[in-house]
Write an enzyme that holds these catalytic residues in place. Sequence first.
Site, short mmCIF file in Angstrom:
data_model
loop_
_atom_site.label_atom_id
_atom_site.label_comp_id
_atom_site.label_asym_id
_atom_site.label_seq_id
_atom_site.Cartn_x
_atom_site.Cartn_y
_atom_site.Cartn_z
CG HIS A 237 -6.35 -0.71 -4.43
ND1 HIS A 237 -5.06 -1.09 -4.14
CD2 HIS A 237 -6.65 0.30 -3.57
CE1 HIS A 237 -4.59 -0.33 -3.16
NE2 HIS A 237 -5.54 0.52 -2.80
NE ARG B 209 -3.94 0.16 1.99
CZ ARG B 209 -4.99 0.45 2.72
NH1 ARG B 209 -5.26 -0.25 3.78
NH2 ARG B 209 -5.78 1.46 2.40
CE1 TYR C 283 -22.30 16.18 -9.99
CE2 TYR C 283 -20.91 16.32 -8.03
CZ TYR C 283 -22.16 16.30 -8.61
OH TYR C 283 -23.27 16.40 -7.83
#
Length: 745
Positions: free
Chosen positions: A75, A29, A119
Amino acid sequence: MEEQIIRGEYADIMQQSYIDYAMSVIIARALPDVRDGLKPVQRRTLYDMYELGIRYDRPYRKCARIVGDTMGKYHPHGDSSIYDALVVMAQDFKKGITMVDGHGNFGSIEGDGAAAMRYTEARLSRVSQEAFLGDLDKDVVSFVPNFDETEREPEVLPVRIPNLLVNGAEGIAVGMVTSIPTHNLGEVIDGVKAMIRKSDITTEGLMKYIKGPDFPTGGIVANEKDLCGIYETGQGKIRLRGKVEIESVKGGRERLVITEIPYTMLGANIGKFLNDVASLVESRKTTDITDISNQSSKDGIRIVLELRRGADTEQLKNLLYKKTRLEDTFGVNMLAVAGGRPETLGLRQILEYHIDFLFEVTTKKYQNLLEKEEKKKEIQEGLIRACDVIDLIIEILRGSKSREQVKACLVEGVTQGIRFKSEKSRKAAAKLNFTEPQANAILDMRLYRLIGLEIQVLMKEHEATLENIARYTDILNNYASMAEVIIKELDYYKKTFARPRRTALQNAGEIVLEEPKLEVMPVVFLMDRFGYVRTVDESVYERNREAADGESRYVLHCLNTDRICIFTDNGKEHLLKVQDVPHGKFRDKGTPLDNLCNYDSGTENFVAVIPLNDITDTRVTFVTAQGMVKQVQGKEFDAAKRTVAATKLQEGDVLLTVHAASEQAHLVLATEKGYFLRFPAAEIPEKKKAAVGVRGMKLSQDDKVTAVYWLSGDKQQEITYKEKNIPVSRLKTAARDGKGTKLKL
């Protein structure tokens, strides 16, 4: 299956479990891989976009689609971490080269966040597609199962440029942190080329090509001389400064314009810088700045400081560097995953790992290309040979009953069951020994390939294949040839994607700030009942004495170099420099105390405000609501910190008053239930400020001290109780720790 009980020491099991967890965070990570310079979330996001076909020359796709697909396939750590990584890869003010081409609101350099993923839209940038993912279809890297083994993902991307240096990295793992600055793509490529040509090149030699960090925000590296040591060890501190220009304006005045900021000032720190400059003006550290405006736009940073006529611009620049984040430190810790484990790497080591990876990827690439060309050569030779015996092959085709029969004849010369026109043809067919791929190609060959021109094209293709095989073999067998190929690719990336350096490198000395000496002068400190404070000249106070005394809760005569001790009911002492208090006209409103020190009007109340100089050479008496008293040497309150513990309180107790009472003869403690105790101040023992003190008065249940009166000498004095004035002579002097007398009115 029988149950198995594993016995072990609890400490050993916890230790191993924690190590497993830590390594999972570190490897899977938080830290980038030295080969491609990517963290797992970045690698998986780019690969998912590649799989979805969101290329740089195709339409944008919704980020929500990319995030969802990445999370579902590769993931499984939450959508916010994936979207945050995607946003950062699209921000040109954070990365040396952007890996994602974002469309929509992806945040700003001033710390504005990106719009929601529903968006915004994105697609791969050209550099990602060509330099990061270009060779992925050539089977040059290993693929591993995803988290649920339903998909396969690349262990590392075949990145052709040293991305770890170009884009840098920041990450916090368990017990370790990585912080790698960004660098200039063209310079880093030159460094890689130099190391390929001369493997034993030193760090100092590499720095002829890689001058130093190159941040997307520009700015100035002020300690260039330290860079060699930082690159040698992989650790150190870089001093960054913003770029300040001086512009002349009408009226003979000048202005300071900040056009570039330190990389560490990104985001909310720009607003903090503006507040810090305003604080310098408010605290009178400088009087040269008349106005501050942030005129930054999408075209770049532009923070304008308007100056008074005749202002010392150099001194002001030094003040900004010294007192604000216009000069800041970037901590370098070049930690990355190398060989499956975290390692702190110097510049040479990073480039060595990357060059080894380049050669490994290039070797696999050309091995696969060579294998394909050899297969192509085999088929081409078969077709050319077939053209020479095409009449025999047609005869075999016409005399056979099945494809397998023809194939057996072409490969092994088996003629049984095939009708031939003559025995000569049978004998010729028995000598055929095409390979199986050649036989399949012959059987799949179309008749138009028998045209003379097509045969010539086939011969030319065969010649090109032989040339490719020779070239690929040379590349694989000769270091110099492979190095030449790699360098040629690097030159292409430099020419296509490199940009000029933005960050300047200097060897600037430490800022020497000549702070003007403060002219010592007496002032009057005024605090109203709302906690607003200000200072005025003594002459101003004298002209408005009546109004000042009537409106102010505290009126203190002091010097502008003094410090004010503010004692609060929770036992804290806040130290306030008088020079930090706004100085002005009598009718000025003043500034809330909360804004000048650590005092919090929401959680504490001030019980005494005393100039430090007034108590340094005397003793200070403390009285609490539970009747605890003590005296403390005033010099103990001269502290370096802005807030310290002034006294220790018992549970449920609050500080009632603090008084410099060395000259007082007696004090009177008055309780809520009307008990009064008068005793000599000399009976209060001296304690340290960390002590609780001793009992000054015995209190009945649910009673508490509400007022303290200080008596001096034999003067006729009165105290107020239930709105009636009572002569002190009615109170007999008693000993400390008594119950006191209840007054009857």
